[in-house]
Design a protein around this motif. Structure first.
Motif, short mmCIF file in Angstrom:
data_model
loop_
_atom_site.label_atom_id
_atom_site.label_comp_id
_atom_site.label_asym_id
_atom_site.label_seq_id
_atom_site.Cartn_x
_atom_site.Cartn_y
_atom_site.Cartn_z
N TRP A 127 0.82 -1.22 0.00
CA TRP A 127 0.00 0.00 0.00
C TRP A 127 0.84 1.27 0.00
O TRP A 127 0.30 2.36 0.03
N ILE A 128 2.14 1.08 -0.02
CA ILE A 128 3.03 2.25 0.02
C ILE A 128 3.51 2.56 -1.39
O ILE A 128 4.28 1.80 -1.99
N ALA A 129 3.02 3.69 -1.90
CA ALA A 129 3.32 4.05 -3.29
C ALA A 129 4.48 5.04 -3.39
O ALA A 129 4.98 5.30 -4.49
N GLY A 130 4.88 5.60 -2.27
CA GLY A 130 6.01 6.53 -2.29
C GLY A 130 6.52 6.74 -0.88
O GLY A 130 5.77 6.58 0.09
N LEU A 131 7.80 7.07 -0.78
CA LEU A 131 8.39 7.32 0.54
C LEU A 131 9.33 8.50 0.46
O LEU A 131 10.12 8.60 -0.49
N GLN A 132 9.27 9.35 1.47
CA GLN A 132 10.33 10.34 1.66
C GLN A 132 11.16 9.83 2.83
O GLN A 132 10.62 9.60 3.91
N VAL A 133 12.46 9.66 2.60
CA VAL A 133 13.32 9.15 3.68
C VAL A 133 14.53 10.06 3.84
O VAL A 133 14.94 10.76 2.91
N VAL A 134 15.09 10.02 5.04
CA VAL A 134 16.41 10.61 5.27
C VAL A 134 17.32 9.44 5.59
O VAL A 134 17.08 8.69 6.54
N THR A 135 18.35 9.25 4.78
CA THR A 135 19.24 8.11 5.00
C THR A 135 20.14 8.38 6.20
O THR A 135 20.25 9.51 6.68
N GLY A 136 20.83 7.33 6.62
CA GLY A 136 21.76 7.46 7.75
C GLY A 136 22.91 8.40 7.44
O GLY A 136 23.64 8.80 8.36
N SER A 137 23.10 8.75 6.17
CA SER A 137 24.16 9.73 5.88
C SER A 137 23.58 11.12 5.63
O SER A 137 24.30 12.04 5.26
N GLY A 138 22.26 11.25 5.79
CA GLY A 138 21.65 12.58 5.72
C GLY A 138 21.08 12.96 4.37
O GLY A 138 20.61 14.08 4.19
N ALA A 139 21.08 12.03 3.40
CA ALA A 139 20.49 12.34 2.09
C ALA A 139 18.97 12.24 2.18
O ALA A 139 18.44 11.33 2.83
N VAL A 140 18.28 13.16 1.51
CA VAL A 140 16.81 13.09 1.45
C VAL A 140 16.44 12.44 0.13
O VAL A 140 16.85 12.90 -0.94
N LEU A 141 15.70 11.35 0.19
CA LEU A 141 15.28 10.64 -1.03
C LEU A 141 13.76 10.68 -1.14
O LEU A 141 13.06 10.47 -0.14
N GLU A 142 13.28 10.95 -2.35
CA GLU A 142 11.85 10.79 -2.64
C GLU A 142 11.76 9.53 -3.49
O GLU A 142 12.15 9.52 -4.65
N CYS A 143 11.28 8.46 -2.90
CA CYS A 143 11.28 7.16 -3.59
C CYS A 143 9.93 6.88 -4.23
O CYS A 143 8.92 6.79 -3.52
N ASN A 144 9.89 6.82 -5.51
CA ASN A 144 8.74 6.39 -6.33
C ASN A 144 7.62 7.41 -6.49
O ASN A 144 6.84 7.32 -7.42
N ARG A 145 7.48 8.36 -5.61
CA ARG A 145 6.56 9.49 -5.75
C ARG A 145 5.12 9.10 -6.11
O ARG A 145 4.47 9.75 -6.93
N GLY A 146 4.65 8.00 -5.61
CA GLY A 146 3.24 7.63 -5.81
C GLY A 146 2.92 7.03 -7.17
O GLY A 146 1.74 6.84 -7.51
N LEU A 147 3.94 6.71 -7.93
CA LEU A 147 3.67 6.14 -9.26
C LEU A 147 3.19 4.70 -9.15
O LEU A 147 3.58 3.97 -8.24
N VAL A 148 2.36 4.30 -10.14
CA VAL A 148 1.99 2.89 -10.23
C VAL A 148 3.08 2.16 -11.01
O VAL A 148 3.54 1.08 -10.64
N LYS A 149 3.49 2.77 -12.12
CA LYS A 149 4.49 2.13 -12.98
C LYS A 149 5.76 2.98 -12.98
O LYS A 149 5.71 4.20 -13.17
N ASN A 150 6.87 2.32 -12.77
CA ASN A 150 8.13 3.07 -12.67
C ASN A 150 9.28 2.08 -12.86
O ASN A 150 9.77 1.49 -11.89
N ALA A 151 9.67 1.87 -14.11
CA ALA A 151 10.68 0.85 -14.41
C ALA A 151 12.05 1.51 -14.60
O ALA A 151 12.63 1.50 -15.69
N THR A 152 12.55 2.11 -13.50
CA THR A 152 13.82 2.82 -13.60
C THR A 152 14.87 2.25 -12.66
O THR A 152 15.64 2.98 -12.04
N GLY A 153 14.87 0.94 -12.58
CA GLY A 153 15.94 0.32 -11.78
C GLY A 153 15.52 0.03 -10.35
O GLY A 153 14.34 -0.14 -10.06
N TYR A 154 16.51 -0.04 -9.46
CA TYR A 154 16.26 -0.48 -8.08
C TYR A 154 15.20 0.39 -7.42
O TYR A 154 15.28 1.61 -7.46
N ASP A 155 14.21 -0.25 -6.81
CA ASP A 155 13.16 0.47 -6.12
C ASP A 155 13.57 0.61 -4.64
O ASP A 155 13.32 -0.28 -3.83
#
Ligand code: MLT
Ligand code: ZN
Length: 455
Positions: A158-186
Motif C-alpha cells: 500500500w506504500i506508493a512513495g516514501l520520503q526518507v532521510v538516510t543514515g548519511s543525511g540524504a533526502v530521497l523521494e522514492c517512487n513518488r506515488g507512481l503505479v508504474k516506474n521501471a527505472t531500476g532499483y526500487d
C-alpha cells in the motif's frame, strides 16, 4: 555533543527527564534495558536532516520511535541513544482522489488513516489490534501485516512513495506515488521492513482502495489443530476470505479473565477459528460450515448477526495480545508456506511438549497466512531475566524447524533485538553479508538503530 542537540531543538522538543526516557525509550517488549540519553520531537524534515548530520559528526546513535507498539525490541534504546519520536509529525498532508493517494507524515496513527479513508468512501485495509496507537512510520519500518493480509497483503503493498532521510543525511523521494516506474532499483522497498536501520521514514504516499461490501464474521470450534487447515481449504473454496485467524482455548481463557466476557460457544474447544467474508457469500459460507461439521473438523460455530456481534467476536482474537501482557510473554512470530503447515504444526507441537512442559503456551495467529504466534507465559515465581534466558536458549530448536520448512523466524513483528541472534535461521550467510553491505551504503557510520536486525 549535548549542547549541539539543545541548539538544534527548542526546549519543548527535547527531554532528558527520567520518566520521559523510560516512556519513549521502549516499545511493548519487556526484558531489555531501557537507557536512552535523550528523546527529541522533530516537527519538520530539516530538523531530521540536521540531526542526522550532527549524529554523524558527533557519534550520536539514533533510535526512530513511532507508536512504540512493537513486539521485538525494535524501538528500544538500551545504550544511551537519542530517541527520535515522530509524535509531532502526525499530519495528513494531501489527498488525491484520482490517484487514491494520501500523503502522510510518519507519525500518523494507523486508525487515523483508516478513518480518513472511510470519510472519503475508501478503505485502508492494513489493520491490527494496535491500530489505535501504532504509527504509519513504524508500520512501514516493520512491513506490518495484521488481520487482513489474506485478502489485502502487507503494508508494503500500500506504500506508493516514501520520503526518507538516510543514515548519511540524504533526502530521497522514492517512487513518488507512481503505479508504474521501471527505472531500476526500487529503494522504497529497501526501507520498508528495514526496522529503522537505514534511515528515517519521514513521509509516505499511501494507496487507498474501494470500501469493501458488508462483512460477516464466523467463529468455529475446531478440536484438532491440524483440522484448522482443512477448514481453511474448505472455506477458501467457497468464499473470498478477508480474514482467517485462530486461537487456542488458553488464549480465550486469558481474554475472558482480562475482559470478563462470556464463552462464544456453549462448550470449550481446544482451538477456535475466526473468519470474515463478504455478506453476499453467506449462503456459500454456511454450506462450507455444514461440510466442516459433517467431516468432524468443526464441532460448533456462531455467525455474527450484527456489527456489534462481529466486533465482540473480533475482540476475542484482537484482545489476546494485551490480555497476555501481564504474563511478560516470550514471543515467537513464525511463518511457513501454508502448504508446509500441517507437518510443521505436528513438529512444533512435539517440540513444545518436550521443551516447555512446565510453561503455559498460548497459540494464536493469522493461520490463513501461515503465520503463528506462539507465546510462552512467564510463571509468577520465575524472575524475568531467568525466564527470558530459558526461552531464548530453547528458541534455536524451534527456529531449526522453521529453517527446515524454509519459513521465517519473524513473520510480521520484525527482528529487532529479540530475534537478532536467530536471523541465520531465515536468511543465508550471503544474504546477511549483503544486508550488512547495504547498511554500510545507507548508514556508513552506523548511527541508525544500532544493534537491531543485524549484529
Ligand atoms: C496479533 O496478531 O495479535 C499481534 O501480532 C500481536 C501479538 O502477536 O501479540
Ligand atoms: Zn499478529
Amino acid at each position: 555533543m549535548c549542547e549541539a542537540l539543545d541548539q538544534l531543538f527548542a526546549s519543548n522538543q527535547i527531554s532528558r527527564r527520567p520518566q520521559d526516557l523510560a516512556h519513549w525509550g521502549k516499545d511493548r517488549t519487556t526484558g531489555f534495558t531501557v537507557a536512552p540519553s535523550a528523546v527529541v520531537f522533530p516537527q519538520q524534515l530539516s530538523e531530521i536532516v540536521e540531526l542526522v548530520k550532527l549524529a554523524n559528526r558527533d557519534g550520536l546513535k539514533l533510535v526512530p520511535s513511532g507508536g512504540r507498539t512493537g513486539l521485538s525490541g525494535g524501538a528500544v534504546a538500551s545504550q544511551g541513544e537519542v530517541v527520535v519520536s515522530f509524535d509531532r509529525m502526525h499530519r495528513i498532508l494531501d489527498f488525491n482522489p484520482a490517484d487514491r493517494l494520501v500523503r502522510c507524515q510518519a507519525g500518523v496513527v494507523t486508525a487515523t488513516l483508516q478513518n480518513f479513508a472511510v470519510d472519503h468512501d475508501l478503505y485502508y485495509p492494513v489493520d491490527f489490534a494496535s491500530s489505535g496507537s501504532s504509527h504509519l512510520g513504524g508500520n512501514i519500518a516493520t512491513n506490518a501485516g495484521g488481520i487482513k493480509v489474506i485478502r489485502y497483503g502487507l503494508t508494503r503493498d500500500w506504500i506508493a512513495g516514501l520520503q526518507v532521510v538516510t543514515g548519511s543525511g540524504a533526502v530521497l523521494e522514492c517512487n513518488r506515488g507512481l503505479v508504474k516506474n521501471a527505472t531500476g532499483y526500487d529503494l522504497r522497498h529497501l526501507f520498508i521492513g528495514s526496522e529503522g536501520t537505514l534511515g528515517f521514514v519521514v513521509e509516505a504516499d499511501v494507496r487507498l482502495t474501494a470500501a469493501p461490501e458488508p462483512q460477516r464474521v464466523m467463529l468455529l470450534g475446531v478440536p484438532k489443530f491440524r483440522d484448522i487447515l482443512a477448514v481453511l481449504g474448505q472455506l477458501q473454496k467457497a468464499v473470498s476470505l478477508s480474514a482467517f485467524e485462530f486461537f487456542s482455548e488458553l488464549a480465550l481463557d486469558k481474554v475472558r479473565a482480562a475482559r470478563d466476557v462470556g464463552r462464544p460457544l456453549t462448550d470449550p474447544c481446544p482451538f477456535y477459528v475466526l473468519l470474515e467474508f463478504d455478506e453476499s457469500s453467506l449462503a456459500a459460507a454456511s454450506h462450507a460450515f455444514e461440510h466442516c461439521l459433517a467431516e468432524g473438523w468443526v464441532v460448533d460455530g456462531v455467525l455474527s448477526q450484527s456489527d456489534a456481534q462481529a466486533a465482540s467476536l473480533w475482540a476475542l482474537r484482537e484482545d489476546i495480545s494485551e490480555s497476555l501482557s501481564p504474563f511478560a510473554p516470550y514471543k515467537s512470530d513464525i511463518s511457513v508456506r501454508v502448504r508446509d503447515m500441517p507437518g510443521f504444526l505436528d513438529d512444533v507441537n512435539k517440540l513444545v511438549d518436550a521443551q516447555y512442559p512446565e510453561f503455559e503456551i498460548c497459540w494464536y495467529g493469522h493461520i490463513g497466512d501461515g503465520n503463528l504466534h506462539l507465546n510462552i507465559l512467564k510463571p509468577d515465581d520465575l524472575d524475568g531475566e531467568a525466564f527470558y534466558q530459558l526461552c531464548h536458549a530453547i528458541s534455536p530448536k524451534l527456529y531449526e524447524l522453521v529453517a527446515i520448512n524454509h519459513g521465517s523466524i519473524s513473520a510480521e513483528h520484525g527482528v529487532g533485538l529479540l530475534k537478532r541472534d536467530f536471523l541465520k535461521y531465515s536468511r543465508s550467510a550471503s544474504e546477511i553479508d549483503l544486508m550488512r553491505a547495504l547498511k554500510g551504503v545507507f548508514d556508513p557510520n552506523q548511527i541508525m538503530n544500532p544493534g537491531k536486525l543485524l549484529v
